[in-house]
Design a protein around this motif. Structure first.
Motif, PDB file in Angstrom:
ATOM      1  N   ALA A 154     142.271  -7.434 -50.296  1.00  0.00           N
ATOM      2  CA  ALA A 154     142.987  -8.182 -48.981  1.00  0.00           C
ATOM      3  C   ALA A 154     144.090  -7.125 -49.435  1.00  0.00           C
ATOM      4  O   ALA A 154     144.828  -6.679 -49.533  1.00  0.00           O
ATOM      5  N   LEU A 155     144.837  -7.689 -47.837  1.00  0.00           N
ATOM      6  CA  LEU A 155     145.516  -6.550 -47.028  1.00  0.00           C
ATOM      7  C   LEU A 155     146.714  -7.325 -46.508  1.00  0.00           C
ATOM      8  O   LEU A 155     145.705  -8.081 -45.624  1.00  0.00           O
ATOM      9  N   ARG A 156     147.291  -7.221 -46.387  1.00  0.00           N
ATOM     10  CA  ARG A 156     148.454  -8.475 -45.177  1.00  0.00           C
ATOM     11  C   ARG A 156     148.034  -7.030 -44.140  1.00  0.00           C
ATOM     12  O   ARG A 156     149.517  -6.410 -43.902  1.00  0.00           O
ATOM     13  N   VAL A 157     148.277  -8.361 -43.214  1.00  0.00           N
ATOM     14  CA  VAL A 157     148.428  -7.052 -41.541  1.00  0.00           C
ATOM     15  C   VAL A 157     150.236  -6.553 -41.435  1.00  0.00           C
ATOM     16  O   VAL A 157     150.209  -5.333 -41.195  1.00  0.00           O
ATOM     17  N   ARG A 158     150.753  -7.422 -41.138  1.00  0.00           N
ATOM     18  CA  ARG A 158     152.444  -7.533 -41.029  1.00  0.00           C
ATOM     19  C   ARG A 158     153.260  -6.336 -42.100  1.00  0.00           C
ATOM     20  O   ARG A 158     153.456  -5.017 -41.051  1.00  0.00           O
ATOM     21  N   THR A 159     152.592  -6.424 -42.780  1.00  0.00           N
ATOM     22  CA  THR A 159     153.790  -5.996 -43.825  1.00  0.00           C
ATOM     23  C   THR A 159     152.334  -4.193 -44.761  1.00  0.00           C
ATOM     24  O   THR A 159     153.540  -3.634 -45.150  1.00  0.00           O
ATOM     25  N   GLY A 160     151.375  -4.320 -44.654  1.00  0.00           N
ATOM     26  CA  GLY A 160     150.279  -3.394 -45.623  1.00  0.00           C
ATOM     27  C   GLY A 160     150.452  -3.881 -46.628  1.00  0.00           C
ATOM     28  O   GLY A 160     149.916  -2.706 -48.042  1.00  0.00           O
ATOM     29  N   ALA A 206     149.241  -5.346 -50.246  1.00  0.00           N
ATOM     30  CA  ALA A 206     147.774  -5.276 -50.746  1.00  0.00           C
ATOM     31  C   ALA A 206     147.275  -6.167 -51.328  1.00  0.00           C
ATOM     32  O   ALA A 206     148.496  -6.015 -52.202  1.00  0.00           O
ATOM     33  N   ASP A 207     146.056  -6.407 -51.394  1.00  0.00           N
ATOM     34  CA  ASP A 207     145.708  -7.451 -53.047  1.00  0.00           C
ATOM     35  C   ASP A 207     146.753  -8.253 -53.164  1.00  0.00           C
ATOM     36  O   ASP A 207     146.934  -9.067 -53.234  1.00  0.00           O
ATOM     37  N   ASP A 208     146.765  -8.431 -54.325  1.00  0.00           N
ATOM     38  CA  ASP A 208     147.702  -9.821 -55.005  1.00  0.00           C
ATOM     39  C   ASP A 208     148.823  -9.689 -54.035  1.00  0.00           C
ATOM     40  O   ASP A 208     149.592 -10.945 -53.849  1.00  0.00           O
ATOM     41  N   ASP A 209     149.478  -8.973 -53.499  1.00  0.00           N
ATOM     42  CA  ASP A 209     150.547  -8.814 -52.849  1.00  0.00           C
ATOM     43  C   ASP A 209     150.989  -9.206 -51.667  1.00  0.00           C
ATOM     44  O   ASP A 209     151.276 -10.279 -50.486  1.00  0.00           O
ATOM     45  N   ALA A 210     149.336  -9.428 -51.021  1.00  0.00           N
ATOM     46  CA  ALA A 210     149.235  -9.518 -49.712  1.00  0.00           C
ATOM     47  C   ALA A 210     148.137 -11.350 -49.733  1.00  0.00           C
ATOM     48  O   ALA A 210     148.369 -11.925 -48.287  1.00  0.00           O
TER      49      ALA A 210
END
Length: 110
Positions: free
Chosen positions: A97-103, A105-109
């Motif tokens: 998983a990747l949050r586009v805005r912040t970069g 990844a995984d559980d942090d996203a």
């Protein structure tokens, strides 16, 4: 990833219950489908016609492994009416998983 198909009028109730257990987001799509009930018949202006696809809401959630069973139980308990067509829930593994805005990844996203 949890994918659930539920009755449309249960959406707000399910969303509220998921928010209470800590779910921070989900995707919702209006869908049509059929299961064991194979649609139904309706009468419109005196004519009977078959409705082969029933309106449903598709929920897609990606949650941590620790929360997955609780999410499935919450959806089941909240969406259940006890009648045919209550829906289905599927659980799939997500590799990344990747949050586009912040970069993040995984559980942090999540």
């Amino acid at each position: 990833m949890i994918i659930a198909a539920i009755k449309p009028y249960k959406l707000d109730e399910v969303r509220e219950a998921l928010t209470e257990i800590g779910v921070r987001g989900m995707m919702v799509t209006e869908i049509k489908g059929f299961g064991m009930q194979s649609g139904h018949t309706e009468i419109y202006r005196g004519a009977e016609y078959a409705v082969n696809f029933v309106p449903k809401m598709r929920l897609e959630l990606v949650v941590s492994d620790a929360l997955a069973e609780t999410v499935m139980e919450t959806i089941t308990k909240t969406a259940r009416t006890g009648k045919i067509g209550d829906g289905k829930i599927f659980m799939l593994d997500v590799e990344r998983a990747l949050r586009v805005r912040t970069g993040d990844a995984d559980d942090d996203a999540l």
